[in-house]
Write an enzyme that holds these catalytic residues in place. Structure first.
Site, PDB file in Angstrom:
ATOM      1  N   SER A  32       0.697  -1.084  -0.235  1.00 46.20           N
ATOM      2  CA  SER A  32       0.113  -0.219  -0.208  1.00 46.20           C
ATOM      3  C   SER A  32       1.077   0.506   0.388  1.00 46.20           C
ATOM      4  O   SER A  32       1.507   1.267  -1.127  1.00 46.20           O
ATOM      5  CB  SER A  32      -0.730   0.136   1.654  1.00 46.20           C
ATOM      6  OG  SER A  32      -2.022   1.146   1.372  1.00 46.20           O
ATOM      7  N   HIS A  45      -8.249  -5.149  -0.490  1.00 46.33           N
ATOM      8  CA  HIS A  45      -6.399  -4.425  -0.203  1.00 46.33           C
ATOM      9  C   HIS A  45      -5.994  -4.588   0.948  1.00 46.33           C
ATOM     10  O   HIS A  45      -6.432  -5.313   2.040  1.00 46.33           O
ATOM     11  CB  HIS A  45      -7.064  -2.675   0.030  1.00 46.33           C
ATOM     12  CG  HIS A  45      -5.926  -2.217   0.119  1.00 46.33           C
ATOM     13  ND1 HIS A  45      -5.002  -1.780  -0.855  1.00 46.33           N
ATOM     14  CD2 HIS A  45      -5.402  -1.320   0.886  1.00 46.33           C
ATOM     15  CE1 HIS A  45      -4.442  -0.986  -0.698  1.00 46.33           C
ATOM     16  NE2 HIS A  45      -4.461  -1.351   0.012  1.00 46.33           N
ATOM     17  N   ASP A  79     -10.343  -3.951  -4.376  1.00 48.30           N
ATOM     18  CA  ASP A  79     -10.072  -2.948  -3.457  1.00 48.30           C
ATOM     19  C   ASP A  79     -10.065  -1.489  -4.398  1.00 48.30           C
ATOM     20  O   ASP A  79     -10.592  -1.465  -6.012  1.00 48.30           O
ATOM     21  CB  ASP A  79      -8.379  -3.133  -4.627  1.00 48.30           C
ATOM     22  CG  ASP A  79      -7.081  -2.044  -3.713  1.00 48.30           C
ATOM     23  OD1 ASP A  79      -7.992  -1.365  -2.783  1.00 48.30           O
ATOM     24  OD2 ASP A  79      -6.290  -1.938  -3.271  1.00 48.30           O
TER      25      ASP A  79
END
Length: 349
Positions: A173, A313, A283
């Site tokens: 991320s 995610h 996501d």
């Protein structure tokens, strides 16, 4: 200085991230001392085939790295192991290399990828807005270079197992965003020659659902069912992360958030080693991740995309011991091996 955590209904709270981080109306930042609910203490602290230890890589900022290696390292097998430098996620505002979910993922990554894993911390926003995290990531690579040439580095624990000629930068991320910018910095630098040759060779980058943004919404961000307040990661939360982490007054088209924004550097001339980009179908960031990879490929960069169509995610940190996480680590392992293999050009008749 730390203060008592404000109640969730406190009218003085102007920004709230899961109750873990709150910003009060006077600018005070309040962080909870307790681990988040999605990081239960039941995560295992150890793995039967992995050794790990913690070190401070920047004493002035008290920045730590957790280092993992398969038991015995590479030296007992007569060879050294590739190095995976990992930066955790958390929207640049949350997270730590000490959190149980990140720790568990790194334990499994080291064990199943057969690699030395270095999980590096960095300063968080809003106390330290971007580019602080990127500067810290750059600083960590400098620390790694010092370790690679030092005869006293961590009393040999790292250097006896790590192959500094096979280093990969990975990130989850926000950590994936850091990996991208490190790639751009490295690929834009003037090559070194002679005695200045780099002691660390970065063979590739692995971006796990990178956290990119932009003022214009993508389709995966704009879908109505993703705008609800219930999901763990929704559009309001994404915007809050950017609002708290970017420089004051910056929009989501800031170069750190949007690699293709109006003020972002062109990537056409940047030299990229192999890049693995991992996306997930459910996501909100899916379309940005895929667009990023497609643009790099369109520029002729060596990029490979892997999609997990039915997973959320950061699924690998939400459930580090799942079967799907195991498949992700297998794909990372294959990418590492393939990126290190030099294929000779075929001979012409």
């Amino acid at each position: 200085m730390p203060v008592a955590v404000a109640a969730s209904g406190d009218t003085n709270v102007v920004e709230d991230l899961y109750g873990i981080l709150r910003v009060l109306s006077d600018g005070t930042v309040v962080r909870s001392p307790d681990p988040p609910e999605f990081c239960p203490i039941t995560f295992p602290c150890d793995h039967p085939s992995v050794q790990w230890k913690e070190a401070v890589y920047d004493k002035g900022k008290n920045l730590r790295v957790r280092m993992y290696k398969p038991s015995g390292g590479g030296e007992q097998a007569g060879r050294k192991l590739p190095v995976l430098v990992h930066f955790h996620g958390g929207g640049f505002c949350l997270g730590s290399c000490t959190w149980g979910n990140f720790h568990s993922f790194c334990l499994r990554l080291a064990a199943e990828a057969g690699a030395v894993v270095l999980s590096a911390g960095y300063r968080l926003a809003p106390e330290h807005r971007l580019p602080a995290a990127l500067d810290d990531a750059t600083g960590f690579l400098e620390w790694l270079r010092e370790q690679s040439v030092s005869t006293e580095a961590e009393d040999g624990w790292l250097t006896e197992a790590a192959d500094f000629g096979r280093v990969f930068i990975t990130g989850d991320s926000a950590g994936g965003t850091l990996a991208h910018h490190l790639a751009v910095r490295a690929g834009s630098a003037t090559p070194k020659h002679g005695d200045d040759v780099d002691s660390v060779t970065i063979k590739g980058y692995i971006l796990l659902m990178p956290f990119f943004g932009g003022v214009d919404r993508t389709r995966s961000e704009a879908l109505e069912f993703l705008l609800a307040e219930e999901p763990f990661l929704n559009l309001a939360v994404l915007d809050r992360f950017w609002r708290l982490s970017l420089p004051e007054g910056a929009s989501r088209d800031h170069p750190i958030a949007n690699p293709f924004g109006a003020d972002s550097p062109g990537l056409g001339s940047v030299e990229f080693p192999p890049v693995l980009v991992v996306s997930s179908g459910t996501d909100l960031l899916h379309d940005r991740t895929v667009d990023y990879a497609e643009r790099l490929a369109g520029m002729g960069k060596p990029v490979k995309v892997v999609d997990f169509p039915n997973d959320p995610h950061g699924f690998f940190t939400q459930d580090p011991w799942s079967e799907t996480t195991g498949e992700l680590i297998r794909l990372v392992s294959v990418f590492v091996v393939d990126s290190c293999v030099s294929v000779a050009a075929p001979k012409t008749a």
